[in-house]
Design a protein around this motif. Structure first.
Motif, short mmCIF file in Angstrom:
data_model
loop_
_atom_site.label_atom_id
_atom_site.label_comp_id
_atom_site.label_asym_id
_atom_site.label_seq_id
_atom_site.Cartn_x
_atom_site.Cartn_y
_atom_site.Cartn_z
N ALA A 78 0.81 -1.22 0.00
CA ALA A 78 0.00 0.00 0.00
C ALA A 78 0.85 1.27 0.00
O ALA A 78 0.59 2.19 -0.80
CB ALA A 78 -0.96 -0.02 1.18
N PRO A 79 1.88 1.41 0.85
CA PRO A 79 2.70 2.62 0.79
C PRO A 79 3.42 2.80 -0.55
O PRO A 79 3.73 3.92 -0.94
CB PRO A 79 3.71 2.43 1.93
N MET A 80 3.66 1.69 -1.25
CA MET A 80 4.37 1.80 -2.53
C MET A 80 3.51 2.48 -3.59
O MET A 80 4.05 3.00 -4.58
CB MET A 80 4.81 0.42 -2.99
N THR A 81 2.19 2.51 -3.41
CA THR A 81 1.33 3.16 -4.41
C THR A 81 1.65 4.65 -4.53
O THR A 81 1.41 5.24 -5.59
CB THR A 81 -0.15 2.99 -4.05
N TYR A 82 2.13 5.27 -3.47
CA TYR A 82 2.55 6.67 -3.59
C TYR A 82 4.07 6.82 -3.54
O TYR A 82 4.62 7.76 -4.10
CB TYR A 82 1.91 7.53 -2.48
N HIS A 83 4.76 5.87 -2.89
CA HIS A 83 6.22 5.97 -2.83
C HIS A 83 6.85 5.71 -4.19
O HIS A 83 8.02 6.05 -4.41
CB HIS A 83 6.76 4.98 -1.80
N TYR A 141 8.69 15.59 -2.33
CA TYR A 141 7.61 14.63 -2.53
C TYR A 141 7.66 13.53 -1.46
O TYR A 141 6.64 13.17 -0.88
CB TYR A 141 7.73 14.02 -3.92
N GLU A 142 8.86 13.02 -1.20
CA GLU A 142 9.00 11.94 -0.22
C GLU A 142 8.62 12.41 1.17
O GLU A 142 7.90 11.71 1.91
CB GLU A 142 10.43 11.41 -0.23
N ALA A 143 9.08 13.58 1.57
CA ALA A 143 8.78 14.09 2.91
C ALA A 143 7.29 14.33 3.08
O ALA A 143 6.70 13.97 4.11
CB ALA A 143 9.57 15.37 3.17
N VAL A 144 6.66 14.92 2.09
CA VAL A 144 5.23 15.22 2.18
C VAL A 144 4.41 13.94 2.28
O VAL A 144 3.55 13.79 3.16
CB VAL A 144 4.77 16.06 0.97
N THR A 145 4.68 12.97 1.40
CA THR A 145 3.87 11.76 1.38
C THR A 145 4.10 10.88 2.62
O THR A 145 3.15 10.39 3.23
CB THR A 145 4.15 10.95 0.11
N LEU A 146 5.35 10.69 3.00
CA LEU A 146 5.62 9.82 4.14
C LEU A 146 5.07 10.39 5.44
O LEU A 146 4.53 9.66 6.28
CB LEU A 146 7.12 9.55 4.28
#
Length: 462
Positions: free
Chosen positions: A385-390, A452-457
């Motif tokens: 599931a996290p990979m869908t945005y990562h 992008y990584e900081a915002v999504t995580l």
């Protein structure tokens, strides 16, 4: 007599730029990859939700963290042939940290539990229950053998624990009996553990301080994701990588390099060596996915590699990044990520050495892509599931490293041509300008990836 002047030569029109539709094809493939990941995530969540042990918690310690937990004993299966490597690693500076994460001697565990017949049935999904006192066990899905030995006594695994059961993938489970309890003495490496089949709700009800005190003693190894979900996930990642590469290649080729005052040199080389740039995408992503598929065949070492990388973000050189994400500060996390990815990994460890060591950036990134690919296959429940945005971070960040590799090779090509014809401006100065322009461009790409990584995580709390 005056000779007639020849007609002026026709001016050569600038060759047409490639069509832009491959960019949108790449975007469509990227979207399809995300959709495939979403399918895999749904399959994973459905399988885990149907497991009766999905909320089970196992905690080590002499005293239970709350009332109602039942005791058990846990003992590791050690492989003495790995002791020499473990001791050599611990002798190195900071080697104990890496040795504790890799656990070179420790392959599987044996867990002694006193379960009711109904609990055994839910654990094994209807499979045959090992008989108490008969030296029989149930094996985790990724235990390597159907038998194991403790203090000279051979135990046979008569059944396999279902794949979606948490924290038991590398564990043999024994039914309690006085004959088996003697193998779990403290002197043999045994320790007391506490089981609560509904412990996840109890754990989540605790305060953050109380959870933190328990976390270091918690068996948190996740359950393996269903094999079908893993296939969907890896296929989705491959589609996203293909789509992202196609979009990047089209975008870079469309840029009018000769009209740019800045960054023109690096774009000129991308357009002068298109097959090299395309080939490096194939090579580096090929190594990435080949390493990922290899990790699927060696899940224990994938688990240890993940633990090693996690330890680096907690206590190692990357702790400042882990602390920024733990604090929930998006700006601080983005800056910390960018400083490492660009300042250290790109400039310090790749581009600057490439000025004196031929193709160093490519060689370094081949190793990096192999390590990252081995550490991040979505084979664990909850990782899809996290990979869908990562996946967005992957497409952005890895493109920056592919560009580093391209620049390292192009720099060598210009050096070779400089030796051949001696044109300093055409090759020597151009190569330096290309490296400088590319360094600035990579800085922007990695900055986008870090934000992008900081915002999504942080926002999605994964």
């Amino acid at each position: 007599m005056e000779l007639p002047q020849p007609p002026p030569l026709p001016t050569l029109a600038e060759p047409p730029r490639p069509r832009f539709y491959p960019f949108w094809v790449g975007v469509a493939l990227l979207a399809l990859g995300v959709m495939a990941l979403a399918v895999g995530a749904a399959m994973d969540m459905q399988a885990f939700a149907g497991n009766p042990w999905r909320d089970a918690v196992l905690v080590s310690g002499e005293q239970p963290p709350w009332e109602g937990m039942r005791p058990g004993r846990l003992r590791p299966i050690l492989h003495e042939e790995m002791r020499v490597f473990d001791e050599a690693l611990r002798a190195e500076p900071d080697g104990a940290q890496y040795a504790n994460a890799l656990q070179l001697m420790h392959y599987e565990d044996v867990l002694l539990l006193d379960l009711t017949p109904d609990e055994w049935k839910t654990l094994l999904g209807g499979g045959p229950v090992p008989q108490s006192g008969a030296f029989e066990a149930a094996a985790g899905v990724w235990c390597r053998s159907n038998s194991f030995t403790l203090d000279g006594q051979v135990f046979q695994a008569t059944s396999r624990i279902p794949r979606e059961t948490p924290f038991l993938a590398f564990t043999y489970v024994l039914p309690f009996s006085p004959d088996t309890a003697r193998f779990f003495a403290d002197e043999a490496g045994g320790e007391t553990v506490w089981l609560d089949l509904q412990g996840r709700q109890r754990l989540e009800a605790l305060s953050a301080t109380e959870q933190g005190a328990i976390e270091s003693h918690l068996a948190i190894s996740p359950a393996p994701a269903p094999s079908g979900a893993v296939r969907w996930a890896i296929s989705g990642m491959a589609l996203a990588a293909l789509g992202g590469s196609l979009a990047w290649l089209t975008l870079f080729r469309r840029i009018p390099a000769k009209r740019l005052r800045i960054w023109g040199a690096v774009f000129q080389d991308m357009q002068a060596f298109p097959r090299l740039f395309q080939g490096l995408h194939v090579m580096l992503y090929g190594v990435f996915f080949a390493s990922m598929l290899l990790a699927c065949q060696f899940p224990l070492w994938n688990c240890r590699a993940g633990a090693l990388m996690k330890s680096m973000f907690v206590k190692g050189d990357l702790a400042f990044i882990g602390q920024a994400y733990a604090a929930g500060d998006i700006v601080r996390a983005a800056v910390a990520t960018w400083l490492w990815n660009y300042g250290a990994a790109t400039l310090g460890l790749s581009l600057l050495p490439s000025l004196v060591i031929p193709c160093w950036g490519l060689l370094k990134n081949l190793a990096s892509f192999a390590v990252v690919g081995f550490a991040m296959p979505p084979i664990w429940s909850g990782s899809i599931a996290p990979m869908t945005y990562h996946i967005g971070t992957m497409v952005l960040e890895l493109e920056g490293y592919i560009l580093v590799s391209f620049m390292a090779v192009a720099y060598v090509i210009h050096g070779y041509r400089l030796i051949q014809d001696g044109h300093v401006k055409a090759h020597g100065l151009h190569a330096l300008a290309m490296m400088a322009d590319g360094a600035a461009l990579i800085g922007i790409i990695l900055a986008l990836a870090a934000v992008y990584e900081a915002v999504t995580l942080i926002l999605f709390h994964f």
